[in-house]
Design a protein around this motif. Sequence first.
Motif, PDB file in Angstrom:
ATOM      1  N   CYS A  97      28.452 -17.575  -3.745  1.00 24.48           N
ATOM      2  CA  CYS A  97      28.659 -16.156  -3.461  1.00 24.48           C
ATOM      3  C   CYS A  97      27.612 -15.663  -2.468  1.00 24.48           C
ATOM      4  O   CYS A  97      26.609 -16.330  -2.222  1.00 24.48           O
ATOM      5  CB  CYS A  97      28.570 -15.329  -4.749  1.00 24.48           C
ATOM      6  N   CYS A  98      27.859 -14.500  -1.903  1.00 28.54           N
ATOM      7  CA  CYS A  98      26.938 -13.899  -0.939  1.00 28.54           C
ATOM      8  C   CYS A  98      26.462 -12.554  -1.469  1.00 28.54           C
ATOM      9  O   CYS A  98      27.262 -11.633  -1.639  1.00 28.54           O
ATOM     10  CB  CYS A  98      27.641 -13.740   0.410  1.00 28.54           C
ATOM     11  N   HIS A 106      23.082 -11.960   5.093  1.00 31.60           N
ATOM     12  CA  HIS A 106      24.328 -12.576   4.629  1.00 31.60           C
ATOM     13  C   HIS A 106      24.251 -14.098   4.708  1.00 31.60           C
ATOM     14  O   HIS A 106      23.744 -14.653   5.682  1.00 31.60           O
ATOM     15  CB  HIS A 106      25.509 -12.088   5.470  1.00 31.60           C
ATOM     16  N   THR A 107      24.768 -14.747   3.681  1.00 27.55           N
ATOM     17  CA  THR A 107      24.892 -16.201   3.697  1.00 27.55           C
ATOM     18  C   THR A 107      26.318 -16.614   4.062  1.00 27.55           C
ATOM     19  O   THR A 107      26.571 -17.791   4.307  1.00 27.55           O
ATOM     20  CB  THR A 107      24.533 -16.797   2.326  1.00 27.55           C
ATOM     21  N   GLU A 116      31.329  -4.008   5.380  1.00 32.67           N
ATOM     22  CA  GLU A 116      32.319  -2.928   5.407  1.00 32.67           C
ATOM     23  C   GLU A 116      33.176  -2.937   4.139  1.00 32.67           C
ATOM     24  O   GLU A 116      33.527  -1.889   3.594  1.00 32.67           O
ATOM     25  CB  GLU A 116      33.222  -3.077   6.633  1.00 32.67           C
ATOM     26  N   LEU A 117      33.516  -4.127   3.672  1.00 32.60           N
ATOM     27  CA  LEU A 117      34.334  -4.261   2.469  1.00 32.60           C
ATOM     28  C   LEU A 117      33.586  -3.770   1.239  1.00 32.60           C
ATOM     29  O   LEU A 117      34.144  -3.120   0.356  1.00 32.60           O
ATOM     30  CB  LEU A 117      34.743  -5.728   2.287  1.00 32.60           C
ATOM     31  N   GLY A 118      32.296  -4.069   1.190  1.00 27.67           N
ATOM     32  CA  GLY A 118      31.482  -3.695   0.044  1.00 27.67           C
ATOM     33  C   GLY A 118      30.808  -4.914  -0.547  1.00 27.67           C
ATOM     34  O   GLY A 118      31.480  -5.870  -0.928  1.00 27.67           O
ATOM     35  N   THR A 119      29.488  -4.907  -0.583  1.00 27.07           N
ATOM     36  CA  THR A 119      28.744  -6.037  -1.121  1.00 27.07           C
ATOM     37  C   THR A 119      27.938  -5.589  -2.335  1.00 27.07           C
ATOM     38  O   THR A 119      27.623  -4.414  -2.498  1.00 27.07           O
ATOM     39  CB  THR A 119      27.778  -6.611  -0.074  1.00 27.07           C
ATOM     40  N   GLY A 120      27.612  -6.542  -3.176  1.00 26.31           N
ATOM     41  CA  GLY A 120      26.784  -6.265  -4.344  1.00 26.31           C
ATOM     42  C   GLY A 120      25.492  -7.048  -4.272  1.00 26.31           C
ATOM     43  O   GLY A 120      25.393  -8.038  -3.544  1.00 26.31           O
TER      44      GLY A 120
END
Length: 236
Positions: A97-98, A106-107, A116-120
């Motif tokens: 996971c990234c 970012h990996t 843009e999508l949304g990261t945690g």
Amino acid sequence: MALSIPDTEGLSEDSELKEFKVSPAMPPVDASKSRFPYCVVWTPLPVVAWLAPFVGHVGICREDGVILDFAGPFFVNVDNFAFGSTARYVRLDIDKCCFPPHLSGHTCENGFAHSELGTGISWDDALRMGMHNYQHKSYNLFTCNCHSFTASCMNRLAYKGSIRWNIIDIAVLVLLKGRWVNSAAILRSFGPFFVVMAVGLLIAGWPFLIGWAAFSGLLVAWFLIATYCMSDVIHC
């Protein structure tokens, strides 16, 4: 303090064993308590699965194993898997996971699009964002369903570096990688189907088999065409 060793019972391939060596402290699966940490889970969909046993309801699990599943309009279940207990599960690898602390961290290969999508910042954080998003969506079996929710969470995780997970990907993942919880789960998933097929053939004969093939073919064709040719219709 002793580390928990993941459940590798039934894994025969070296590649599958390697999948779990990267996270030796991953909590074990406990099906008796319905706890499936870092898993995608599946259960057969009543009535529909009697004719198409490959059709089911899916969810994705938090770090503590609690199941989250999109079960109805504006509603995401927490620790109450709709349509019955888990029959199959796929253990995911958190190391694939990234979780970027910032845009340049970012990996995955889709840094800007992933942002843009949304990261945690963690597994549970990404799932929480997905849950909050789907609590504002209307449910539709053919266009916006439990597979859509699970795919959305996988995209927020950028699992295996991808943010293009869709309902077909989730279905194929369960079909090819899913492990049965026990023998009773197999019977529960396929038993009604074989009974319906036997009764149908006994009463109606070959026309029933032709009708069943047409129903299954149309169902599969819809999701394939809608996913890859009409993404605006099935995207939610």
